[in-house]
Design a protein around this motif. Structure first.
Motif, short mmCIF file in Angstrom:
data_model
loop_
_atom_site.label_atom_id
_atom_site.label_comp_id
_atom_site.label_asym_id
_atom_site.label_seq_id
_atom_site.Cartn_x
_atom_site.Cartn_y
_atom_site.Cartn_z
N GLY A 146 2.74 -6.15 11.64
CA GLY A 146 1.31 -6.27 11.38
C GLY A 146 0.94 -7.61 10.77
O GLY A 146 1.72 -8.56 10.79
N VAL A 147 -0.28 -7.63 10.21
CA VAL A 147 -0.88 -8.85 9.68
C VAL A 147 -1.48 -8.57 8.31
O VAL A 147 -2.24 -7.60 8.15
N ALA A 148 -1.16 -9.41 7.34
CA ALA A 148 -1.61 -9.22 5.96
C ALA A 148 -3.12 -9.26 5.82
O ALA A 148 -3.80 -10.08 6.45
N GLN A 149 -3.65 -8.36 4.99
CA GLN A 149 -5.07 -8.33 4.67
C GLN A 149 -5.34 -9.17 3.43
O GLN A 149 -4.42 -9.57 2.71
N ASP A 150 -6.60 -9.44 3.16
CA ASP A 150 -7.03 -10.20 1.98
C ASP A 150 -7.51 -9.22 0.91
O ASP A 150 -8.48 -8.50 1.11
N LEU A 151 -6.82 -9.18 -0.21
CA LEU A 151 -7.17 -8.26 -1.30
C LEU A 151 -8.20 -8.82 -2.26
O LEU A 151 -8.72 -8.09 -3.11
N THR A 152 -8.52 -10.10 -2.15
CA THR A 152 -9.40 -10.72 -3.14
C THR A 152 -10.84 -10.23 -3.07
O THR A 152 -11.60 -10.42 -4.02
N ASN A 153 -11.23 -9.60 -1.97
CA ASN A 153 -12.58 -9.03 -1.90
C ASN A 153 -12.74 -7.87 -2.89
O ASN A 153 -13.78 -7.72 -3.52
N LYS A 154 -11.70 -7.05 -3.02
CA LYS A 154 -11.74 -5.91 -3.94
C LYS A 154 -11.27 -6.31 -5.34
O LYS A 154 -11.76 -5.79 -6.34
N TYR A 155 -10.28 -7.22 -5.39
CA TYR A 155 -9.67 -7.62 -6.66
C TYR A 155 -9.72 -9.15 -6.80
O TYR A 155 -8.71 -9.82 -6.56
N PRO A 156 -10.86 -9.72 -7.17
CA PRO A 156 -10.94 -11.19 -7.31
C PRO A 156 -9.87 -11.71 -8.28
O PRO A 156 -9.67 -11.16 -9.35
N GLY A 157 -9.15 -12.73 -7.85
CA GLY A 157 -8.13 -13.34 -8.69
C GLY A 157 -6.75 -12.74 -8.54
O GLY A 157 -5.79 -13.22 -9.15
N ILE A 158 -6.61 -11.70 -7.71
CA ILE A 158 -5.29 -11.10 -7.52
C ILE A 158 -4.45 -11.97 -6.59
O ILE A 158 -5.00 -12.69 -5.75
N THR A 159 -3.16 -11.92 -6.75
CA THR A 159 -2.24 -12.56 -5.81
C THR A 159 -2.13 -11.64 -4.59
O THR A 159 -1.80 -10.46 -4.74
N ASN A 160 -2.45 -12.17 -3.42
CA ASN A 160 -2.37 -11.34 -2.21
C ASN A 160 -0.95 -10.87 -1.98
O ASN A 160 0.01 -11.61 -2.21
N HIS A 161 -0.83 -9.62 -1.54
CA HIS A 161 0.48 -9.01 -1.41
C HIS A 161 0.42 -7.80 -0.49
O HIS A 161 -0.66 -7.33 -0.14
N VAL A 162 1.60 -7.31 -0.09
CA VAL A 162 1.73 -5.99 0.48
C VAL A 162 2.47 -5.15 -0.55
O VAL A 162 3.28 -5.66 -1.32
N HIS A 163 2.14 -3.87 -0.60
CA HIS A 163 2.77 -2.94 -1.54
C HIS A 163 3.78 -2.11 -0.77
O HIS A 163 3.47 -1.54 0.28
N LEU A 164 5.02 -2.04 -1.29
CA LEU A 164 6.09 -1.28 -0.65
C LEU A 164 6.61 -0.24 -1.63
O LEU A 164 6.98 -0.58 -2.76
N GLN A 165 6.60 1.03 -1.22
CA GLN A 165 7.15 2.08 -2.08
C GLN A 165 8.01 3.03 -1.27
O GLN A 165 7.79 3.22 -0.07
N LEU A 166 9.01 3.61 -1.95
CA LEU A 166 9.95 4.54 -1.32
C LEU A 166 10.09 5.79 -2.16
O LEU A 166 10.09 5.72 -3.39
N GLN A 167 10.27 6.91 -1.50
CA GLN A 167 10.59 8.17 -2.15
C GLN A 167 11.87 8.69 -1.55
O GLN A 167 12.13 8.49 -0.36
N GLY A 168 12.68 9.35 -2.36
CA GLY A 168 13.93 9.91 -1.87
C GLY A 168 14.67 10.62 -2.97
O GLY A 168 14.21 10.66 -4.11
N SER A 169 15.82 11.15 -2.63
CA SER A 169 16.58 11.89 -3.64
C SER A 169 17.94 11.27 -3.95
O SER A 169 18.60 11.69 -4.89
N ASN A 170 18.36 10.26 -3.17
CA ASN A 170 19.62 9.59 -3.47
C ASN A 170 19.37 8.54 -4.55
O ASN A 170 18.76 7.51 -4.29
N LEU A 171 19.85 8.79 -5.75
CA LEU A 171 19.58 7.89 -6.87
C LEU A 171 20.72 6.91 -7.12
O LEU A 171 20.59 6.04 -7.98
#
Length: 165
Positions: free
Chosen positions: A120-145
């Motif tokens: 895909g293609v990164a979106q611009d977060l500064t419209n909702k969060y002025p001054g934020i560093t643009n980023h993608v958020h990555l999260q995982l769930q699982g049971s193997n610790l």
């Protein structure tokens, strides 16, 4: 206009406006006026359940590991921000995850992709969060610790994904 029509328009605009990047390794967002992008950083009454990887708006987003793309996912209701819900298998352990703040390529939904493939293609977060560093958020769930930093939040186990990237 319906949400599905709006989403298709956003995805198509993102594909048209995307700029190519050869950068495959994305640093974790440091601290800005909106907080830290680190796993477990404070979000007021809750912890940050993933990591934020720095990108530029319009930049290609690459699969951080081999994964099965399940569907489009939304971090907020009634918002133009989106991403993907996915599953991944690492060393025989299954994980579910989300990656947000980018326009997914329609061709990847419902498919399996390999690490490094454009998703895909990164979106611009500064419209909702002025001054934020643009980023993608990555999260995982699982049971193997084994070998993972993790957080238990609302009876779910969230793993620090940085060891799998």
């Amino acid at each position: 206009m319906s949400k599905s029509v709006w989403n298709i328009i956003i995805i198509l605009l993102g594909v048209i406006l995307m700029k190519k990047s050869k950068r495959r390794v994305m640093p974790i967002r440091g601290t800005d006026k909106w907080g830290s992008g680190a796993f477990g950083a404070s979000r007021g009454s809750r912890p940050h359940l993933g990591v934020d990887l720095v990108v530029e708006p319009g930049e290609y987003i690459y699969a951080p590991f081999d994964m099965k793309i399940e569907r489009i996912s939304y971090p907020y209701s009634n918002s133009p921000y989106m991403g993907l819900a996915f599953s991944t298998n690492n060393s025989g352990h299954l994980y579910d995850g989300r990656i947000w703040y980018f326009n997914p390529l329609p061709s990847v939904i419902g498919t399996s992709v390999t690490k490094g493939e454009v998703i895909g293609v990164a979106q611009d977060l500064t419209n909702k969060y002025p001054g934020i560093t643009n980023h993608v958020h990555l999260q995982l769930q699982g049971s193997n610790l084994n070998g993972h930093d993790y957080i238990v939040y609302k009876n779910r186990i969230y793993l620090d994904p940085t060891k799998l990237i």
